[in-house]
Design an enzyme around this catalytic site. Structure first.
Site, short mmCIF file in Angstrom:
data_model
loop_
_atom_site.label_atom_id
_atom_site.label_comp_id
_atom_site.label_asym_id
_atom_site.label_seq_id
_atom_site.Cartn_x
_atom_site.Cartn_y
_atom_site.Cartn_z
N HIS A 16 0.84 -1.19 0.00
CA HIS A 16 0.00 0.00 0.00
C HIS A 16 0.88 1.24 0.00
O HIS A 16 1.49 1.60 1.02
CB HIS A 16 -0.90 0.01 1.23
CG HIS A 16 -2.05 -0.94 1.13
ND1 HIS A 16 -2.55 -1.61 2.23
CD2 HIS A 16 -2.80 -1.33 0.08
CE1 HIS A 16 -3.57 -2.38 1.85
NE2 HIS A 16 -3.73 -2.22 0.54
N TYR A 52 3.18 -0.06 5.19
CA TYR A 52 3.65 -1.27 5.88
C TYR A 52 2.81 -2.52 5.64
O TYR A 52 2.60 -3.31 6.55
CB TYR A 52 3.77 -1.02 7.39
CG TYR A 52 4.18 0.37 7.78
CD1 TYR A 52 5.36 0.93 7.31
CD2 TYR A 52 3.37 1.15 8.60
CE1 TYR A 52 5.74 2.23 7.65
CE2 TYR A 52 3.73 2.44 8.96
CZ TYR A 52 4.91 2.98 8.48
OH TYR A 52 5.27 4.26 8.82
N HIS A 53 2.37 -2.75 4.41
CA HIS A 53 1.54 -3.92 4.13
C HIS A 53 2.06 -4.73 2.94
O HIS A 53 1.32 -4.99 2.00
CB HIS A 53 0.09 -3.49 3.87
CG HIS A 53 -0.54 -2.75 5.00
ND1 HIS A 53 -1.51 -1.78 4.80
CD2 HIS A 53 -0.34 -2.82 6.33
CE1 HIS A 53 -1.88 -1.29 5.98
NE2 HIS A 53 -1.18 -1.91 6.92
N PRO A 54 3.33 -5.16 2.95
CA PRO A 54 3.85 -5.94 1.82
C PRO A 54 3.30 -7.36 1.79
O PRO A 54 3.17 -8.02 2.83
CB PRO A 54 5.36 -5.94 2.07
CG PRO A 54 5.49 -5.85 3.56
CD PRO A 54 4.35 -4.96 4.00
#
Length: 529
Positions: A291, A464-466
């Site tokens: 994101h 922080y959403h890999p």
């Protein structure tokens, strides 16, 4: 050499769930390997000390220079130690949208539609509001409402409502669309990480062996089967054997890194790194999705907002003392206290943008100190089209991987980001949030595409959403099958955000825990034969 039935690599959100659930069977010996420490630390447990997380609990990765973000190097914090990123995140409990999981099933992930995953979300959850058709009660992961939200956080929700944007007091309810306060993974005013939920209650089990401060060098694969791992602890290397299964739960960066170090991945890249190729698997470390996020920042004279003026610092010190005494007050904040999900494209199948309202001025992920009082609002594109990679930077397992999210490489993402930021600006300029008389820290003409694009490329980064680097599917190129078994290697599973074929429309901690819950059941079923 030690031997176990099952080895779980990584004590993060999914790994804690997997190890905790599998160790419920006393007939199975389970070894949980974690490169970091226990994270049994008051700074970790205190929600409001998020900005003061110990360095040992955060990998603090950097990206490679981002071509579409003015060549800037981005920041990728990742949790290290038991609990993984659930020990350093903002604690928001968001599952994503039901459409996300139905879409996974449509893409070939059989058994991953919303009706398939909902029971696992409920099994994991103890929602203090109580259980119902969509929420769990009695699960290990405590979910609660915020009790000390900043007045500006509720003003953000009210400002959205003034623009006819619906209120929503449950983003995990029947409708995700709308604006409201987030529920959080806390209990009694403290952070409730996946490790506190699943591992701490299991510590008395004789069949659960927890090895912290242990670095995995590579997997051992013999005759096409995963049989163990090579690890290092205290400067000494040793082999740990797994008689029945190895579960890789090292995250969207760590899992592809370990697979590549083990000779599984894009053949040419492995050869360039001097690693013997066990299997040419181009999808391992590919399909990285994250994101991309832009932050609007406002300064204000109001002392309602958090800031580092003398009165602000006095308030913070008092709040820390209050929290140490009775676990209440401002230090229970997740910082991203309120927000919303909205469709800026009317034909979107689910909300396509998300907002996080933070009652403090943030610059550079909070790493740059801003003394002013104020607030920040994050705007992110929920289902990006841009794709990146995770590759090795060297053969040393202790080296950080080369992370390239390739943010905003697809023009569709930039078009959505423009609309997301413009809507955010409208909310910030609406009463009662406008009553704080916030001053935009980066003023531009928001109606000018060129100016807005330039500002986005100059300041955007991850929220922080890999995911996606070991994607699940039923096609020949998929890394894992719908039961999370690694294609081409027996006895090897991957359970973490890396298996998501598409990024969910929301935060990724709760979905990662759900994936861990499901993997435990898949492994049990396979062991029964």
């Amino acid at each position: 050499m030690d031997s176990y039935d099952i080895i779980v690599i990584g004590g993060g959100s999914a790994g804690s769930a997997v190890a905790g659930r599998l160790s419920e069977d006393p007939a199975l010996s389970v070894c949980l390997i974690e490169s970091g420490g226990s994270n049994d630390n008051w700074l970790i447990k205190t929600p409001g000390m998020l900005a003061k997380v110990p360095e040992a609990s955060n990998y603090r990765y950097d990206t490679v220079p981002q071509k579409h973000l003015d060549g800037r190097i981005g920041y990728q914090p990742r949790g290290r130690g038991l609990g993984g990123s659930s020990a350093i995140n903002a604690m928001l409990y968001v599952r994503g949208n039901a459409w996300d999981y139905d879409n996974w099933a449509a893409l070939g992930c059989d058994g991953w539609a919303w009706d398939d995953v909902l029971p696992y979300f409920k099994r994991a959850e103890h929602n203090e509001r109580g259980g119902d058709a969509l929420h769990g009660s009695g699960g290990p992961l405590n979910v609660m409402d915020q009790h000390y939200a900043n007045p500006a956080s509720t003003a953000f929700v009210e400002a959205a409502a003034r623009l006819q944007l619906r209120r929503n007091d449950d983003f995990n309810g029947a409708e995700q669309d709308g604006f409201g306060l987030y529920q959080v993974t806390q209990k009694g005013g403290e952070r409730w990480s996946a490790a506190r939920a699943y591992i701490d209650p299991a510590r008395g089990r004789k069949n659960l062996h927890i090895r912290t401060d242990t670095l995995v060098h590579r997997l051992l694969v013999e005759d096409g089967r995963a049989t163990g791992v090579m690890v290092e602890r205290g400067g000494k290397q040793e082999v740990l054997r797994a008689a029945r299964a190895v579960i890789l739960s090292a995250g969207a960066f760590g899992s592809p890194q370990i697979l590549q170090l083990s000779g599984l991945g894009p053949a040419q890249h492995l050869q360039d790194m001097g690693i013997n190729v066990l299997a040419d698997r181009p999808a391992i470390g590919s399909d990285l999705q994250d994101h991309c996020d832009y932050v609007l920042g406002y300064e204000t004279d109001s002392r309602d907002l958090i800031g580092q003026s003398l009165p602000g610092l006095v308030s913070i010190i008092g709040s820390v003392l209050r929290h140490r005494l009775n676990r209440t007050g401002m230090m229970t904040t997740p910082y991203a206290e309120s927000g919303g999900f909205w469709r800026v494209r009317p034909d979107a199948p689910a909300p396509d943008v998300q907002y996080h309202f933070v009652p403090v001025v943030l610059e550079d992920h909070g790493r740059t100190v801003v003394k002013s009082h104020g607030f920040s609002v994050h705007s992110c594109v929920l289902r990006p089209e841009s794709r990146g990679t995770v590759r090795l930077a060297g053969k040393n397992a202790a080296m950080a991987p080369a992370i390239d999210p390739n943010f905003l490489s697809d023009e569709r993402d930039m078009a959505l980001m423009r609309d997301a930021v413009r809507l955010c600006k409208r909310i910030c300029e609406s009463a009662p949030l406008a009553d704080y008389q916030g001053r935009d820290r980066h003023p531009i003409d928001y109606n000018n595409d060129a100016e807005l694009d330039a500002m986005i490329r100059a300041r955007a980064d991850t929220i922080y959403h890999p995911v996606g680097t070991c994607r699940m599917g039923n096609d020949a190129d998929a890394v894992v099958d719908p039961h999370l078994r690694l294609n081409g290697v027996k006895g090897l599973y991957v359970a973490d955000a890396s298996v998501m074929p598409r990024l969910v429309s929301g935060n990724t901690n709760a979905p990662s825990i759900m994936i861990g819950e499901r993997c435990a059941d898949f492994v049990k079923a396979d062991l029964r034969g």
